[in-house]
Design an enzyme around this catalytic site. Structure first.
Site, PDB file in Angstrom:
ATOM      1  N   ASN A 130       0.930  -1.093   0.034  1.00 35.05           N
ATOM      2  CA  ASN A 130      -0.327   0.240  -0.010  1.00 35.05           C
ATOM      3  C   ASN A 130       0.714   1.033   0.138  1.00 35.05           C
ATOM      4  O   ASN A 130       1.733   1.545   0.478  1.00 35.05           O
ATOM      5  CB  ASN A 130      -0.797   0.394   1.542  1.00 35.05           C
ATOM      6  CG  ASN A 130      -0.299   0.184   2.514  1.00 35.05           C
ATOM      7  OD1 ASN A 130      -0.056   0.947   3.297  1.00 35.05           O
ATOM      8  ND2 ASN A 130       0.038  -0.832   3.581  1.00 35.05           N
ATOM      9  N   CYS A 174       9.346  10.668  -5.897  1.00 33.22           N
ATOM     10  CA  CYS A 174      10.042  11.096  -7.093  1.00 33.22           C
ATOM     11  C   CYS A 174       8.591  10.472  -8.744  1.00 33.22           C
ATOM     12  O   CYS A 174       8.200  11.468  -9.193  1.00 33.22           O
ATOM     13  CB  CYS A 174      11.009  11.311  -8.041  1.00 33.22           C
ATOM     14  SG  CYS A 174      11.943  12.032  -6.840  1.00 33.22           S
ATOM     15  N   CYS A 190      -4.066  -7.173  -4.829  1.00 31.91           N
ATOM     16  CA  CYS A 190      -4.615  -8.406  -4.991  1.00 31.91           C
ATOM     17  C   CYS A 190      -5.907  -9.071  -4.497  1.00 31.91           C
ATOM     18  O   CYS A 190      -5.992  -9.865  -5.461  1.00 31.91           O
ATOM     19  CB  CYS A 190      -3.034  -9.461  -4.300  1.00 31.91           C
ATOM     20  SG  CYS A 190      -1.406  -8.599  -4.378  1.00 31.91           S
TER      21      CYS A 190
HETATM   22 ZN   LIG Z   1      11.997  12.568  -4.681  1.00 28.05          ZN
END
Ligand SMILES: [Zn+2]
Length: 252
Positions: A130, A174, A190
């Protein structure tokens, strides 16, 4: 630290690899690895790391073993249904190699306790399912500058990436600049979507391999790359991950 006769025999097949050798094995024996998740990915990760002789493996997982887990979570057997996953995991791992110091946390680590465990580890492996856990683990790794290996698998697909958290390294966040408000929509589990057990084995084994490479400092890791695998067509490819200058977690 000299290797005794038992160790020389037990690890002989990896010691004979010139890239590893006695020195590499000594590094593995001294390494401290922190693993989040004792499920489909965590199973092969933990089993291969303990078999290879990592010095200390700390496993964090708050769940109990369910019958629906057994199709892929090979740390656990039929007799373990209902047990805490970390307890069942430790029993399996001690049987494989009692030399590894296996530490367990039957809870979700947060805040200072999470940071403390990450700080004392050489490598962190994310095998959770998660986004909330993933982002929290990533943020703590960015702060401590501890290398992070993330993996995910669903249906017949999987991905792995490594963030060494050194210099201009990107971080896991990122990859997902917009996730936050629509986390739940993005998250497929799942339970809802299904997963082939051997695909978790494939992805977890790649994560374990990257741990050994990082600990022994050999080869080229998936650092700042995202490896994408489609097991149905058996196509593998990797894409570069760029640091997001506006990343909420790793930009200054
Ligand atoms: Zn980052």
């Amino acid at each position: 630290m000299d290797l005794n006769d038992d160790e020389l025999l037990r690890y002989s097949r990896q010691i004979m690899l010139p890239q590893i050798g006695i020195q590499g094995q000594q590094k593995i024996l001294k390494s401290k690895v922190l693993l989040f998740g004792a499920g489909g990915l965590g199973s092969p990760i933990a089993m291969y790391l303990v078999a290879s002789g990592v010095g200390e493996l700390t496993i964090v997982d708050p769940d109990t073993v369910d019958l629906t887990n057994l199709q892929r979570q090979i740390l656990h057997g039929t007799k373990d249904v209902g047990k805490d996953k970390v307890i069942s995991a430790k029993q399996t791992l001690v049987d494989i190699n009692s030399q590894t110091n296996v530490q367990i946390f039957n809870e979700i680590l947060t805040g200072e306790r999470l940071e403390e465990q990450i700080k004392r580890s050489n490598v962190v492996v994310d095998a959770t399912d998660n986004f909330q856990s993933r982002f929290a683990i990533n943020a703590a790794c960015v702060k401590a500058k501890t290398a992070l290996i993330t993996g995910a698998a669903i249906r017949f697909e999987g991905q792995v990436s490594v963030f060494d958290m050194q210099g201009s390294s990107a971080c896991y966040q990122c990859l997902f600049p917009d996730v936050g408000s629509n986390q739940d929509e993005l998250e497929e589990s799942c339970a809802e979507t299904g997963i082939l057990g051997s695909v978790t084995g494939l992805i977890g084994s790649i994560q374990a391999t990257e741990v050994i490479k990082l600990v022994t400092n050999i080869g080229q890791t998936l650092s700042n790359r995202l490896l994408l695998i489609d097991a149905l067509s058996m196509e593998w490819h990797s894409v570069k991950i760029k640091k997001d200058p506006k990343c909420v977690t790793c930009s200054p």
